[in-house]
Design an enzyme around this catalytic site. Structure first.
Site: not given
Length: 149
Positions: A58, A60, A145
């Site tokens: 996922h 954000h 990341y």
């Protein structure tokens, strides 16, 4: 089906979470394709990425679109462009297959309109600590990341 109401306020930032289909861990292994998907989305929709963290399944991020009504288009462009750049042979439901959906992303995404500076920093802190929360690193600074800090 739920009728989601999105808020479009000019000049505001949006906290967004995008999750892969069945939480498949494909994002880090395809990070260059994901970066290219973001670059491609910026060709059509001007926006800034104030902060982002990419985890295996996922993302954000806090984005500030030039036009408030563009943020759903930005999400759609990122998801579409990433989906076309990777080969992913995941099984999916018949209903998803009939709709022509690629089994890369969950259909929906989470969006929150950032109301003020306190809210902005709360979202920023959540993004920053997410790799630690998921046990990927002991210190957020070790997660490569991520940007915006």
């Amino acid at each position: 089906m739920a009728n989601y109401k999105r808020i479009f306020l000019e000049g505001y930032s949006y906290y967004i979470t995008i999750v892969t289909h069945r939480r498949n861990s494909i994002l880090i292994n395809n990070i260059e394709a994901l970066r290219e998907a973001f670059r491609e989305s910026k060709r059509y929709y001007p926006y800034t990425i104030d902060a982002i963290v990419v985890l295996p399944d996922h993302i954000h991020m806090i984005i500030t679109p030039k036009q408030a009504k563009d943020y759903p288009k930005i999400v759609r462009a990122v998801k579409y462009n990433f989906s076309t750049k990777i080969i992913h042979n995941e099984e999916q439901s018949t209903a998803r297959h009939k709709k022509g959906m690629n089994p890369v992303w969950q259909k929906r995404y989470y969006e929150h309109t950032i109301r003020d500076e306190k809210d902005y920093f709360r979202c920023l802190e959540y993004i920053r600590n997410n790799p630690v929360k998921h046990g990927l690193v002991d210190d957020f600074g070790d997660w490569e990341y991520m940007s915006g800090f």
